[in-house]
Design a protein around this motif. Structure first.
Motif, PDB file in Angstrom:
ATOM      1  N   ALA A   2     -25.573  63.738 -31.984  1.00 53.76           N
ATOM      2  CA  ALA A   2     -26.571  64.451 -32.788  1.00 53.76           C
ATOM      3  C   ALA A   2     -25.950  65.650 -33.492  1.00 53.76           C
ATOM      4  CB  ALA A   2     -27.710  64.919 -31.891  1.00 53.76           C
ATOM      5  N   SER A   3     -26.436  65.920 -34.687  1.00 48.82           N
ATOM      6  CA  SER A   3     -25.984  67.077 -35.441  1.00 48.82           C
ATOM      7  C   SER A   3     -26.775  68.288 -34.991  1.00 48.82           C
ATOM      8  CB  SER A   3     -26.192  66.844 -36.936  1.00 48.82           C
ATOM      9  OG  SER A   3     -25.459  65.727 -37.349  1.00 48.82           O
ATOM     10  N   LYS A   4     -26.077  69.341 -34.605  1.00 46.36           N
ATOM     11  CA  LYS A   4     -26.741  70.521 -34.060  1.00 46.36           C
ATOM     12  C   LYS A   4     -27.410  71.330 -35.172  1.00 46.36           C
ATOM     13  CE  LYS A   4     -25.815  73.545 -30.261  1.00 46.36           C
ATOM     14  NZ  LYS A   4     -24.800  74.091 -29.394  1.00 46.36           N
ATOM     15  N   ASN A   5     -28.705  71.565 -35.019  1.00 46.77           N
ATOM     16  CA  ASN A   5     -29.487  72.396 -35.931  1.00 46.77           C
ATOM     17  C   ASN A   5     -29.556  71.887 -37.367  1.00 46.77           C
ATOM     18  OD1 ASN A   5     -30.098  74.243 -33.885  1.00 46.77           O
ATOM     19  ND2 ASN A   5     -28.253  75.404 -34.256  1.00 46.77           N
ATOM     20  N   LYS A   6     -29.284  70.628 -37.599  1.00 48.36           N
ATOM     21  CA  LYS A   6     -29.410  70.091 -38.948  1.00 48.36           C
ATOM     22  C   LYS A   6     -30.764  69.427 -39.099  1.00 48.36           C
ATOM     23  CE  LYS A   6     -24.832  69.356 -40.734  1.00 48.36           C
ATOM     24  NZ  LYS A   6     -23.969  68.385 -41.412  1.00 48.36           N
ATOM     25  N   GLN A   7     -31.313  69.556 -40.295  1.00 48.92           N
ATOM     26  CA  GLN A   7     -32.585  68.919 -40.616  1.00 48.92           C
ATOM     27  C   GLN A   7     -32.496  68.325 -42.011  1.00 48.92           C
ATOM     28  OE1 GLN A   7     -35.426  72.143 -40.202  1.00 48.92           O
ATOM     29  NE2 GLN A   7     -35.886  71.541 -38.111  1.00 48.92           N
ATOM     30  N   TRP A   8     -33.240  67.245 -42.200  1.00 47.15           N
ATOM     31  CA  TRP A   8     -33.311  66.600 -43.504  1.00 47.15           C
ATOM     32  C   TRP A   8     -34.769  66.398 -43.881  1.00 47.15           C
ATOM     33  CZ3 TRP A   8     -29.995  65.529 -39.630  1.00 47.15           C
ATOM     34  CH2 TRP A   8     -28.630  65.619 -39.914  1.00 47.15           C
ATOM     35  N   LYS A   9     -35.081  66.638 -45.137  1.00 45.43           N
ATOM     36  CA  LYS A   9     -36.426  66.409 -45.653  1.00 45.43           C
ATOM     37  C   LYS A   9     -36.428  65.032 -46.301  1.00 45.43           C
ATOM     38  CE  LYS A   9     -39.389  68.117 -49.292  1.00 45.43           C
ATOM     39  NZ  LYS A   9     -39.584  69.214 -50.228  1.00 45.43           N
ATOM     40  N   VAL A  10     -37.344  64.194 -45.865  1.00 47.98           N
ATOM     41  CA  VAL A  10     -37.485  62.852 -46.404  1.00 47.98           C
ATOM     42  C   VAL A  10     -38.764  62.825 -47.237  1.00 47.98           C
ATOM     43  CG1 VAL A  10     -37.684  60.393 -45.871  1.00 47.98           C
ATOM     44  CG2 VAL A  10     -36.367  61.894 -44.360  1.00 47.98           C
ATOM     45  N   THR A  11     -38.640  62.390 -48.480  1.00 49.16           N
ATOM     46  CA  THR A  11     -39.780  62.308 -49.390  1.00 49.16           C
ATOM     47  C   THR A  11     -40.012  60.847 -49.749  1.00 49.16           C
ATOM     48  OG1 THR A  11     -39.188  64.458 -50.312  1.00 49.16           O
ATOM     49  CG2 THR A  11     -40.705  63.120 -51.598  1.00 49.16           C
ATOM     50  N   VAL A  12     -41.270  60.416 -49.693  1.00 55.05           N
ATOM     51  CA  VAL A  12     -41.618  59.055 -50.079  1.00 55.05           C
ATOM     52  C   VAL A  12     -41.865  59.067 -51.582  1.00 55.05           C
ATOM     53  CG1 VAL A  12     -43.193  57.114 -49.711  1.00 55.05           C
ATOM     54  CG2 VAL A  12     -42.712  58.690 -47.834  1.00 55.05           C
ATOM     55  N   GLU A  13     -40.913  58.553 -52.347  1.00 57.17           N
ATOM     56  CA  GLU A  13     -41.026  58.570 -53.809  1.00 57.17           C
ATOM     57  C   GLU A  13     -42.023  57.535 -54.309  1.00 57.17           C
ATOM     58  OE1 GLU A  13     -36.853  58.185 -54.885  1.00 57.17           O
ATOM     59  OE2 GLU A  13     -36.831  60.321 -55.341  1.00 57.17           O
ATOM     60  N   SER A  14     -42.144  56.423 -53.619  1.00 48.50           N
ATOM     61  CA  SER A  14     -43.022  55.349 -54.072  1.00 48.50           C
ATOM     62  C   SER A  14     -44.497  55.597 -53.721  1.00 48.50           C
ATOM     63  CB  SER A  14     -42.570  54.014 -53.469  1.00 48.50           C
ATOM     64  OG  SER A  14     -42.563  54.097 -52.051  1.00 48.50           O
ATOM     65  N   ASN A  15     -44.770  56.553 -52.822  1.00 47.54           N
ATOM     66  CA  ASN A  15     -46.139  56.868 -52.416  1.00 47.54           C
ATOM     67  C   ASN A  15     -46.194  58.341 -52.002  1.00 47.54           C
ATOM     68  OD1 ASN A  15     -48.740  56.930 -51.468  1.00 47.54           O
ATOM     69  ND2 ASN A  15     -48.441  55.419 -49.854  1.00 47.54           N
ATOM     70  N   PRO A  16     -46.199  59.259 -52.997  1.00 46.81           N
ATOM     71  CA  PRO A  16     -46.103  60.695 -52.695  1.00 46.81           C
ATOM     72  C   PRO A  16     -47.224  61.261 -51.838  1.00 46.81           C
ATOM     73  CG  PRO A  16     -46.306  60.315 -55.072  1.00 46.81           C
ATOM     74  CD  PRO A  16     -46.257  58.981 -54.413  1.00 46.81           C
ATOM     75  N   GLY A  17     -48.340  60.586 -51.716  1.00 50.29           N
ATOM     76  CA  GLY A  17     -49.439  61.079 -50.895  1.00 50.29           C
ATOM     77  C   GLY A  17     -49.487  60.444 -49.520  1.00 50.29           C
ATOM     78  N   PHE A  18     -48.442  59.712 -49.135  1.00 45.65           N
ATOM     79  CA  PHE A  18     -48.447  58.973 -47.869  1.00 45.65           C
ATOM     80  C   PHE A  18     -48.584  59.899 -46.666  1.00 45.65           C
ATOM     81  CE2 PHE A  18     -46.006  57.167 -44.254  1.00 45.65           C
ATOM     82  CZ  PHE A  18     -46.868  56.127 -43.955  1.00 45.65           C
ATOM     83  N   CYS A  19     -49.538  59.567 -45.813  1.00 41.66           N
ATOM     84  CA  CYS A  19     -49.725  60.249 -44.534  1.00 41.66           C
ATOM     85  C   CYS A  19     -49.750  59.178 -43.458  1.00 41.66           C
ATOM     86  CB  CYS A  19     -51.038  61.029 -44.495  1.00 41.66           C
ATOM     87  SG  CYS A  19     -51.094  62.421 -45.623  1.00 41.66           S
ATOM     88  N   GLY A  20     -48.857  59.268 -42.509  1.00 42.13           N
ATOM     89  CA  GLY A  20     -48.809  58.281 -41.440  1.00 42.13           C
ATOM     90  C   GLY A  20     -47.430  58.218 -40.822  1.00 42.13           C
TER      91      GLY A  20
END
Length: 78
Positions: A2-20
């Motif tokens: 695991a990478s220590k203290n790293k975070q990545w933001k993932v964006t759903v480009e095909s469905n920007p309002g996706f909740c789930g």
């Protein structure tokens, strides 16, 4: 590993309002999620419809919560 203290933001480009919940059990809200796993970040990078960006480290997202202070607000009323 695991990478220590790293975070990545993932964006759903095909469905920007996706909740789930999506691949790997990642919880999305309004088309965005933050993951701390390099493996999951790589998975999303390899699949169409997702944009992955590394979150720059700040004091707010790198500080670990102190368990001793977790209930500090509850104790102030006593």
């Amino acid at each position: 590993m695991a990478s220590k203290n790293k975070q990545w933001k993932v964006t759903v480009e095909s469905n920007p309002g996706f909740c789930g919940v999506d691949a790997g059990g990642v919880q999305f809200a309004h088309g965005e999620a933050v993951v701390e796993s390099q493996r999951l970040a790589d998975w999303f990078k390899k699949h169409k419809g997702y944009k992955v960006t590394e979150v720059k480290a700040t004091a707010a997202n790198t500080a670990k919560k102190d368990p001793a202070n977790e209930n500090a607000d509850d104790k102030s009323d006593q």
